[in-house]
Design a protein around this motif. Sequence first.
Motif, PDB file in Angstrom:
ATOM      1  N   LYS A 142     -48.443 -51.864  13.344  1.00  0.00           N
ATOM      2  CA  LYS A 142     -47.490 -50.766  13.150  1.00  0.00           C
ATOM      3  C   LYS A 142     -48.094 -49.675  12.263  1.00  0.00           C
ATOM      4  N   ASP A 143     -48.730 -50.066  11.168  1.00  0.00           N
ATOM      5  CA  ASP A 143     -49.345 -49.084  10.273  1.00  0.00           C
ATOM      6  C   ASP A 143     -50.561 -48.409  10.927  1.00  0.00           C
ATOM      7  N   ALA A 144     -51.296 -49.174  11.731  1.00  0.00           N
ATOM      8  CA  ALA A 144     -52.450 -48.592  12.429  1.00  0.00           C
ATOM      9  C   ALA A 144     -51.981 -47.530  13.427  1.00  0.00           C
ATOM     10  N   LEU A 145     -50.892 -47.810  14.153  1.00  0.00           N
ATOM     11  CA  LEU A 145     -50.340 -46.826  15.088  1.00  0.00           C
ATOM     12  C   LEU A 145     -49.819 -45.604  14.337  1.00  0.00           C
ATOM     13  N   ALA A 146     -49.171 -45.835  13.204  1.00  0.00           N
ATOM     14  CA  ALA A 146     -48.668 -44.714  12.401  1.00  0.00           C
ATOM     15  C   ALA A 146     -49.821 -43.855  11.894  1.00  0.00           C
ATOM     16  N   GLY A 147     -50.922 -44.487  11.539  1.00  0.00           N
ATOM     17  CA  GLY A 147     -52.102 -43.734  11.095  1.00  0.00           C
ATOM     18  C   GLY A 147     -52.691 -42.889  12.211  1.00  0.00           C
ATOM     19  N   LEU A 148     -52.762 -43.453  13.416  1.00  0.00           N
ATOM     20  CA  LEU A 148     -53.251 -42.677  14.561  1.00  0.00           C
ATOM     21  C   LEU A 148     -52.308 -41.524  14.876  1.00  0.00           C
ATOM     22  N   ALA A 149     -51.007 -41.786  14.813  1.00  0.00           N
ATOM     23  CA  ALA A 149     -50.030 -40.731  15.074  1.00  0.00           C
ATOM     24  C   ALA A 149     -50.168 -39.609  14.051  1.00  0.00           C
ATOM     25  N   ALA A 150     -50.380 -39.964  12.787  1.00  0.00           N
ATOM     26  CA  ALA A 150     -50.558 -38.947  11.738  1.00  0.00           C
ATOM     27  C   ALA A 150     -51.835 -38.142  11.976  1.00  0.00           C
ATOM     28  N   ALA A 151     -52.906 -38.807  12.405  1.00  0.00           N
ATOM     29  CA  ALA A 151     -54.158 -38.106  12.693  1.00  0.00           C
ATOM     30  C   ALA A 151     -53.978 -37.151  13.873  1.00  0.00           C
ATOM     31  N   GLU A 152     -53.284 -37.605  14.913  1.00  0.00           N
ATOM     32  CA  GLU A 152     -53.015 -36.751  16.076  1.00  0.00           C
ATOM     33  C   GLU A 152     -52.173 -35.544  15.657  1.00  0.00           C
ATOM     34  N   ARG A 153     -51.145 -35.772  14.847  1.00  0.00           N
ATOM     35  CA  ARG A 153     -50.254 -34.692  14.409  1.00  0.00           C
ATOM     36  C   ARG A 153     -51.019 -33.660  13.575  1.00  0.00           C
ATOM     37  N   GLU A 154     -51.798 -34.133  12.624  1.00  0.00           N
ATOM     38  CA  GLU A 154     -52.546 -33.228  11.747  1.00  0.00           C
ATOM     39  C   GLU A 154     -53.512 -32.372  12.561  1.00  0.00           C
ATOM     40  N   LEU A 155     -54.200 -32.994  13.497  1.00  0.00           N
ATOM     41  CA  LEU A 155     -55.165 -32.262  14.309  1.00  0.00           C
ATOM     42  C   LEU A 155     -54.468 -31.277  15.252  1.00  0.00           C
ATOM     43  N   ALA A 156     -53.362 -31.690  15.858  1.00  0.00           N
ATOM     44  CA  ALA A 156     -52.609 -30.784  16.742  1.00  0.00           C
ATOM     45  C   ALA A 156     -52.086 -29.587  15.956  1.00  0.00           C
ATOM     46  N   ASP A 157     -51.574 -29.834  14.751  1.00  0.00           N
ATOM     47  CA  ASP A 157     -51.072 -28.739  13.913  1.00  0.00           C
ATOM     48  C   ASP A 157     -52.191 -27.781  13.519  1.00  0.00           C
ATOM     49  N   ARG A 158     -53.327 -28.334  13.152  1.00  0.00           N
ATOM     50  CA  ARG A 158     -54.463 -27.488  12.755  1.00  0.00           C
ATOM     51  C   ARG A 158     -54.945 -26.649  13.939  1.00  0.00           C
ATOM     52  N   ARG A 159     -54.988 -27.252  15.116  1.00  0.00           N
ATOM     53  CA  ARG A 159     -55.425 -26.508  16.304  1.00  0.00           C
ATOM     54  C   ARG A 159     -54.427 -25.416  16.663  1.00  0.00           C
ATOM     55  N   ALA A 160     -53.152 -25.728  16.589  1.00  0.00           N
ATOM     56  CA  ALA A 160     -52.131 -24.718  16.883  1.00  0.00           C
ATOM     57  C   ALA A 160     -52.236 -23.560  15.897  1.00  0.00           C
ATOM     58  N   GLY A 161     -52.607 -23.853  14.670  1.00  0.00           N
ATOM     59  CA  GLY A 161     -52.753 -22.818  13.660  1.00  0.00           C
ATOM     60  C   GLY A 161     -53.943 -21.900  13.869  1.00  0.00           C
ATOM     61  N   THR A 162     -54.913 -22.335  14.652  1.00  0.00           N
ATOM     62  CA  THR A 162     -56.111 -21.513  14.878  1.00  0.00           C
ATOM     63  C   THR A 162     -56.098 -20.793  16.219  1.00  0.00           C
ATOM     64  N   LEU A 163     -55.011 -20.890  16.969  1.00  0.00           N
ATOM     65  CA  LEU A 163     -54.957 -20.288  18.305  1.00  0.00           C
ATOM     66  C   LEU A 163     -55.252 -18.791  18.300  1.00  0.00           C
ATOM     67  N   LEU A 164     -54.737 -18.076  17.336  1.00  0.00           N
ATOM     68  CA  LEU A 164     -54.913 -16.622  17.333  1.00  0.00           C
ATOM     69  C   LEU A 164     -56.274 -16.192  16.804  1.00  0.00           C
ATOM     70  N   GLU A 165     -57.066 -17.134  16.339  1.00  0.00           N
ATOM     71  CA  GLU A 165     -58.395 -16.824  15.806  1.00  0.00           C
ATOM     72  C   GLU A 165     -59.480 -16.855  16.872  1.00  0.00           C
ATOM     73  N   VAL A 166     -59.154 -17.353  18.061  1.00  0.00           N
ATOM     74  CA  VAL A 166     -60.157 -17.455  19.127  1.00  0.00           C
ATOM     75  C   VAL A 166     -59.660 -16.719  20.367  1.00  0.00           C
ATOM     76  N   PRO A 167     -60.583 -16.219  21.171  1.00  0.00           N
ATOM     77  CA  PRO A 167     -60.192 -15.453  22.357  1.00  0.00           C
ATOM     78  C   PRO A 167     -59.746 -16.339  23.525  1.00  0.00           C
ATOM     79  N   GLY A 168     -59.145 -15.683  24.500  1.00  0.00           N
ATOM     80  CA  GLY A 168     -58.617 -16.198  25.748  1.00  0.00           C
ATOM     81  C   GLY A 168     -58.810 -17.652  26.115  1.00  0.00           C
TER      82      GLY A 168
END
Length: 193
Positions: A142-168
Amino acid sequence: MSFPSSPRVPTGPHRRSLLASAAGAALLVGCTGGSGSDAPHTVSAEERARARAARDSAGLVARYDAVIAAHPGLAARLRPLREEVLRHVEAFGGVAADSASGSASASGSASASASVSAQASPSGTARAAGPGDASGVPVTEKDALAGLAAAERELADRRAGTLLEVPGESARLLASVAAAGAAHMFLLTEGHG
């Protein structure tokens, strides 16, 4: 006339809302493009963004590998998500160092996993390994899955935050992969005990 309320209270985002947000993000960034005057700078920023995204995805693959190695009972559930993250590495131009069995290599995955674990922790510090666990993977599934979910969330949020910094095209790819990460987070936390 009133309608009876739904007996089920939703606990997370629905698939339609995940897909709609991904489509909206892709439309938002689809019209952005560099002007001719800053093209050399844009290309270099784009290359850096794609290289960072490939490294981040490779680190996430290592994290999946470490969890699968520590908790083989989760392998069937995690392999499809891991394979998709592996395709993200390749989509960003990275080289996928795939292992045939999907298990972690002795040293490389453990250090990459610790690095991803430190990034995914809300406080920014690496989680302590369990007794006899040098990989940094939580002891319970359960904790291992929660850790993976947190890693996925953090990375998705960071990527969404950089969308306007890169072209098309790179922005569209980032939006798509960020949406996939959000879906992975949902799949890791919902409906599976």
